[in-house]
Design a protein around this motif. Structure first.
Motif, PDB file in Angstrom:
ATOM      1  N   MET A  54     -40.600 -25.697 -49.567  1.00 27.43           N
ATOM      2  CA  MET A  54     -40.894 -26.838 -50.432  1.00 27.43           C
ATOM      3  C   MET A  54     -41.849 -26.480 -51.564  1.00 27.43           C
ATOM      4  SD  MET A  54     -41.160 -29.885 -47.624  1.00 27.43           S
ATOM      5  CE  MET A  54     -41.318 -31.156 -48.846  1.00 27.43           C
ATOM      6  N   THR A  55     -42.739 -25.510 -51.346  1.00 24.58           N
ATOM      7  CA  THR A  55     -43.759 -25.227 -52.356  1.00 24.58           C
ATOM      8  C   THR A  55     -43.655 -23.841 -52.978  1.00 24.58           C
ATOM      9  OG1 THR A  55     -45.341 -24.349 -50.752  1.00 24.58           O
ATOM     10  CG2 THR A  55     -45.401 -26.720 -51.171  1.00 24.58           C
ATOM     11  N   ALA A  56     -42.986 -22.906 -52.322  1.00 34.63           N
ATOM     12  CA  ALA A  56     -42.887 -21.505 -52.749  1.00 34.63           C
ATOM     13  C   ALA A  56     -44.265 -20.857 -52.900  1.00 34.63           C
ATOM     14  CB  ALA A  56     -42.090 -21.369 -54.042  1.00 34.63           C
ATOM     15  N   ASP A  57     -45.229 -21.318 -52.117  1.00 38.83           N
ATOM     16  CA  ASP A  57     -46.588 -20.774 -52.135  1.00 38.83           C
ATOM     17  C   ASP A  57     -46.825 -20.040 -50.814  1.00 38.83           C
ATOM     18  OD1 ASP A  57     -49.235 -20.172 -52.459  1.00 38.83           O
ATOM     19  OD2 ASP A  57     -49.930 -22.238 -52.604  1.00 38.83           O
ATOM     20  N   ASP A  58     -46.974 -18.719 -50.883  1.00 35.97           N
ATOM     21  CA  ASP A  58     -47.126 -17.903 -49.682  1.00 35.97           C
ATOM     22  C   ASP A  58     -48.353 -18.285 -48.867  1.00 35.97           C
ATOM     23  OD1 ASP A  58     -44.973 -16.571 -50.697  1.00 35.97           O
ATOM     24  OD2 ASP A  58     -46.089 -14.767 -51.282  1.00 35.97           O
TER      25      ASP A  58
END
Length: 51
Positions: A21-25
């Motif tokens: 949903m965020t593509a934030d690792d």
């Protein structure tokens, strides 16, 4: 052992969905770790109050 595996499964699912949903690792790792620890603590609490 099932509690450990349930924690890993739910933590991985939570981290995967967060990453999708965020593509934030980093946010995905944090969400996964929090879900894993809360699952383990919740299961341990249920086992504790059952005694």
């Amino acid at each position: 052992m099932p509690v450990f595996l349930a924690g890993l499964l739910l933590g991985g699912a939570s981290g995967g969905v967060t990453y999708g949903m965020t593509a934030d690792d980093q946010l995905a790792v944090i969400a996964g770790v929090i879900a894993t620890v809360l699952t383990w603590l919740g299961c341990a609490f249920l086992i504790f109050i059952d005694d």
